[in-house]
Design an enzyme around this catalytic site. Structure first.
Site, short mmCIF file in Angstrom:
data_model
loop_
_atom_site.label_atom_id
_atom_site.label_comp_id
_atom_site.label_asym_id
_atom_site.label_seq_id
_atom_site.Cartn_x
_atom_site.Cartn_y
_atom_site.Cartn_z
N ASP A 168 17.16 15.60 9.30
CA ASP A 168 17.02 17.03 9.00
C ASP A 168 16.57 17.78 10.27
O ASP A 168 15.83 18.75 10.20
CB ASP A 168 16.00 17.24 7.87
CG ASP A 168 16.00 18.66 7.33
OD1 ASP A 168 17.07 19.28 7.28
OD2 ASP A 168 14.91 19.15 6.94
N ASP A 185 8.15 16.53 11.02
CA ASP A 185 8.74 16.50 9.68
C ASP A 185 9.76 15.38 9.52
O ASP A 185 10.96 15.57 9.64
CB ASP A 185 9.40 17.84 9.34
CG ASP A 185 8.40 18.97 9.20
OD1 ASP A 185 7.20 18.66 9.02
OD2 ASP A 185 8.79 20.14 9.27
#
Length: 280
Positions: A168, A185
């Site tokens: 991502d 993340d």
């Protein structure tokens, strides 16, 4: 500030001493600036599954294993215990990825502790010592865009050499630290060797970098590092220091339409024979 309920156990256990402020609230977690002794760190508090907007898509969780057979069975059945186990596995995936990537020399925040769904890690800062901004919050010169793009392509290579794909990666989860970009993340990190969607995810990560930095340095838009990195990885020759050109051209093969038609016909005949056997 008042200590949030989810951080109270960390204070009680002495993992952190106080909470300074909330840093951000994202699709999967809230992040707080905290104090631990004389150090300033950040605490990532994962949101519950029903409060997250980022779904645990099967594309990401494919091939994630658990050593506990009871948990594996419960996760497969979708029981309450299984959902809880899957949630813990989702959270711990980022912890595992951070340790793995930090050991490989990838620029990620240093993890310190993981307790009750809260990850305590390094607070990435800018040149003034403030929390570093995300790339999408700043303007870049063409020179800095070229430099950051080159660094991040190399980080993607290091990650892949460690067997990990971010999954991502974009300007929204890269921080502009005082000494360069830092990747954050990672709960959706993908196992490069065991996920059937790995190549597509890596190419998408690299394309996101290309498209973002291409806004500031348009020549970057003509590069194709994603296919080049994956092809080199598949050949077994990818190393953190592999020479890349960004000029890779994907080899296109002619489709054997006749072969496809034959396979469809064979499948139809096999299915018809199976139906006849069942009727008999």
């Amino acid at each position: 500030m008042r200590i949030p309920d989810r951080l109270q156990p960390l204070v009680a256990e002495g993992v952190i001493d106080s909470v300074v402020r909330q840093l951000m609230s994202g699709k999967e977690a809230m992040v707080f600036v905290v104090r631990a002794g004389t150090d300033t760190r950040c605490a990532k508090v994962y949101k519950e599954a029903d409060r997250r907007s980022f779904r645990q898509a099967v594309d990401y969780t494919e091939n994630r294993k658990t050593k506990n057979s009871r948990q594996a069975r419960a996760m497969a059945k979708g029981t309450r215990y299984g959902r809880q186990s899957q949630e813990r596995a989702w959270q711990s995936a980022e912890v595992d990825a951070l340790h793995r990537l930090a050991a490989a020399g990838v620029r990620v925040p240093k993890p310190y502790n993981f307790h009750e769904g809260v990850l305590v890690m390094e607070l990435v800062t800018d040149a003034e010592g403030n929390a570093a901004p995300r790339l999408n919050d700043i303007e870049l010169s063409a020179d800095i865009a070229r430099d950051f793009h080159a660094r991040l392509v190399r980080e993607v290579v290091r990650m892949l050499c460690a067997g990990v794909i971010h999954g991502d990666l974009s300007e929204f989860n890269i921080l502009a630290a005082a000494d360069g970009p830092v990747i954050i993340d990672l709960p959706q990190a993908v196992d490069a060797a065991g996920n059937n969607h790995a190549s597509a995810m890596l190419e998408r990560d690299v394309a996101n970098l290309r498209n973002f930095f291409g806004r500031f340095a348009p020549e970057i838009l003509a590069t194709n590092y994603g296919d080049e990195i994956w092809a080199t990885y598949q050949s077994g020759t990818l190393t953190p220091d592999s020479t890349l050109t960004g000029l890779f051209v994907r080899e296109e093969k002619d489709i054997d339409l006749a072969g496809v038609v034959r396979e469809i016909g064979d499948a139809e005949r096999e299915e018809a024979a199976r139906v006849l056997r069942l009727q008999a």
